[in-house]
Design a protein around this motif. Structure first.
Motif, short mmCIF file in Angstrom:
data_model
loop_
_atom_site.label_atom_id
_atom_site.label_comp_id
_atom_site.label_asym_id
_atom_site.label_seq_id
_atom_site.Cartn_x
_atom_site.Cartn_y
_atom_site.Cartn_z
N UNK A 199 0.86 -1.18 0.00
CA UNK A 199 0.00 0.00 0.00
C UNK A 199 0.90 1.23 0.00
N UNK A 200 0.37 2.34 -0.48
CA UNK A 200 1.18 3.55 -0.58
C UNK A 200 1.56 4.06 0.81
N UNK A 201 2.82 4.40 0.98
CA UNK A 201 3.33 4.97 2.23
C UNK A 201 4.30 6.08 1.90
N UNK A 230 1.22 1.87 -14.25
CA UNK A 230 -0.21 1.67 -14.49
C UNK A 230 -0.98 2.87 -13.95
N UNK A 231 -2.28 2.88 -14.16
CA UNK A 231 -3.09 3.99 -13.66
C UNK A 231 -3.09 4.07 -12.14
N UNK A 232 -3.04 2.92 -11.47
CA UNK A 232 -3.17 2.91 -10.02
C UNK A 232 -1.98 2.32 -9.29
N UNK A 233 -0.90 2.00 -10.00
CA UNK A 233 0.26 1.40 -9.33
C UNK A 233 1.48 1.47 -10.24
N UNK A 246 10.91 -12.04 -9.54
CA UNK A 246 10.82 -11.23 -8.34
C UNK A 246 10.08 -9.97 -8.73
N UNK A 247 8.95 -9.71 -8.06
CA UNK A 247 8.04 -8.65 -8.50
C UNK A 247 7.62 -7.81 -7.31
N UNK A 248 7.91 -6.50 -7.37
CA UNK A 248 7.50 -5.56 -6.32
C UNK A 248 6.61 -4.49 -6.92
N UNK A 249 5.50 -4.21 -6.23
CA UNK A 249 4.52 -3.25 -6.72
C UNK A 249 4.09 -2.31 -5.59
N UNK A 250 3.84 -1.05 -5.95
CA UNK A 250 3.33 -0.07 -4.98
C UNK A 250 2.02 0.48 -5.53
N UNK A 251 0.96 0.45 -4.72
CA UNK A 251 -0.34 0.96 -5.12
C UNK A 251 -0.40 2.46 -4.86
N UNK A 252 -0.40 3.27 -5.90
CA UNK A 252 -0.57 4.72 -5.79
C UNK A 252 -0.89 5.26 -7.18
N UNK A 256 4.00 11.48 -9.97
CA UNK A 256 5.19 11.80 -9.19
C UNK A 256 5.30 10.90 -7.97
N UNK A 257 4.16 10.48 -7.39
CA UNK A 257 4.20 9.52 -6.29
C UNK A 257 4.72 8.18 -6.77
N UNK A 258 4.26 7.77 -7.95
CA UNK A 258 4.71 6.49 -8.49
C UNK A 258 6.23 6.49 -8.68
N UNK A 259 6.74 7.55 -9.27
CA UNK A 259 8.18 7.60 -9.54
C UNK A 259 8.98 7.70 -8.25
N UNK A 260 8.49 8.48 -7.28
CA UNK A 260 9.17 8.59 -6.00
C UNK A 260 9.18 7.27 -5.23
#
Length: 390
Positions: A199-201, A230-233, A246-252, A256-260
């Motif tokens: 989840x986004x942090x 993606x639109x949401x991650x 090996x797969x890591x994903x962040x939901x945001x 700019x949040x995605x890139x950060x």
């Protein structure tokens, strides 16, 4: 007997309930439940022991079923000695680890859309996993970021790590603190598929995750990485030709949040040695019609790219050509050796670049030429190029 079907109305109840009464003859249960009242009937009918049950899958699709909580003391009679596959979706079950301590022959454990009312601590699941030597597949997905460990629970972590000798697949969705506390006390030397969704942090601080990855032999063989927006991650994958990854994903959502988040995850979650082995990097748009902000600071791209000092080939989706080109234009003079110092080739998807994009690219190639670090520029077709292939 095997009970299999959708459970959504009174007309579908009678036969299923009649079969559940023969608990000593039921070997498999696979039910999708679409009503909270019917979910209660299911739970009531499964309070007896099912001594030969080997496979159980329950999906509570109705969000109102969060009020239906499984009681570990009576569910399945409090024991599951023959169970080999367990899948629960959307079911609050805080006492599940206690039941799992009796399921010592479990091979597959899938717990998805775990509501906060069904939260269990990392130490509980670690204790449970230590009794499952045959576990091959583990999936833990929490429904919301509310499910987080107490700040002081780390003081009570067992000092000895639990070895999961058969585990080959591990999927997780939750907050990074929970996964940190989990992987800090397990080792999985045969792991080949590891999928993580955070989840986004604001901050991703995951040294234990980096150590866990570093101690997994399979992931030391990877030499390419694929980033997809993606639109949401946003996700980063280290694929292999045999489909292990090996797969890591962040939901945001905001670009700019995605890139950060991507820059933080790559720096914090991946071991330094693994990053240094990556020689091919793909930056792709994973969603059709992806909307990307035009005001992304160029420094964010350079911050993300900086750790990948051994990248030789950079593959760019047509969507990101006009966004990354201005950042690459900054790599002139002394900065040629600061970011992507080993770069030899850039592959652009789509038509030949023109206008500002071509100007930025020309300046980059000229600067590299003057620094005796020339790069080649080529077109590539994503449809004909398989990431992870050899």
């Amino acid at each position: 007997m095997v009970i299999n079907g959708e459970y959504y109305s009174k007309s579908s109840v009678d036969n299923i309930m009649a079969m559940l009464k023969h608990n000593d003859r039921v070997r498999g249960i696979n039910l999708r439940v679409l009503s909270s009242s019917l979910s209660e009937n299911i739970m009531t009918a499964m309070q007896e022991p099912f001594p030969i049950l080997t496979s159980l899958r329950l999906c509570f699709a109705d969000k109102t079923t969060s009020a239906v909580t499984a009681d570990h003391d009576s569910f399945l009679g409090g024991s599951a000695p023959s169970l080999r596959s367990l899948s629960l979706e959307g079911i609050p079950f805080p006492g599940l680890p206690a039941l799992l301590l009796t399921a010592t022959h479990l091979v597959r454990l899938t717990l998805s859309n775990i509501p906060h009312s069904g939260y269990f601590s990392p130490i509980s699941i670690v204790t449970c996993l230590s009794t499952l030597p045959g576990l091959e597949s583990l999936l833990l997905k929490f429904e919301s970021p509310q499910s987080r460990p107490d700040c002081d629970w780390r003081l009570h972590l067992p000092q000895k790590r639990s070895l999961l000798p058969a585990l080959t697949s591990f999927m997780f969705k939750g907050i990074c603190e929970y996964l940190e506390d989990l992987v800090a006390r397990i080792d999985a030397p045969r792991l080949v598929d590891f999928h993580v969704t955070f989840f986004n942090e604001l901050t991703f601080d995951t040294p234990e995750l980096a150590r866990f990855i570093e101690c997994t032999p399979t992931f030391k063989q990877q030499d390419e990485a694929c980033v997809e927006f993606y639109d949401s991650c946003v996700s980063v994958t280290l694929p292999q030709a045999n489909s292990h990854r090996l797969h890591l994903r962040v939901s945001c959502r905001p670009s700019d949040w995605q890139l950060g988040s991507l820059a933080q995850v790559c720096t914090s979650s991946f071991p330094r040695d693994l990053i240094l082995r990556v020689e091919r990097l793909y930056i792709l748009d994973g969603s059709f019609g992806l909307h990307w902000q035009d005001d992304i600071d160029k420094s964010q791209w350079l911050e993300f790219l900086q750790p990948f000092t051994c990248i030789k080939d950079l593959y760019l989706s047509w969507k990101f050509v006009p966004h990354i080109a201005p950042a690459l234009q900054e790599l002139v003079g002394e900065r040629v050796a600061e970011v992507l110092p080993a770069l030899q080739s850039i592959f652009w998807e789509g038509l030949n670049p023109s206008g500002p994009v071509k100007d930025a690219l020309d300046k980059l190639t000229d600067a590299r030429q003057r620094s005796n670090q020339p790069i080649a520029v080529s077109h590539w077709d994503r449809a004909g190029h398989v990431v992870g292939g050899r």
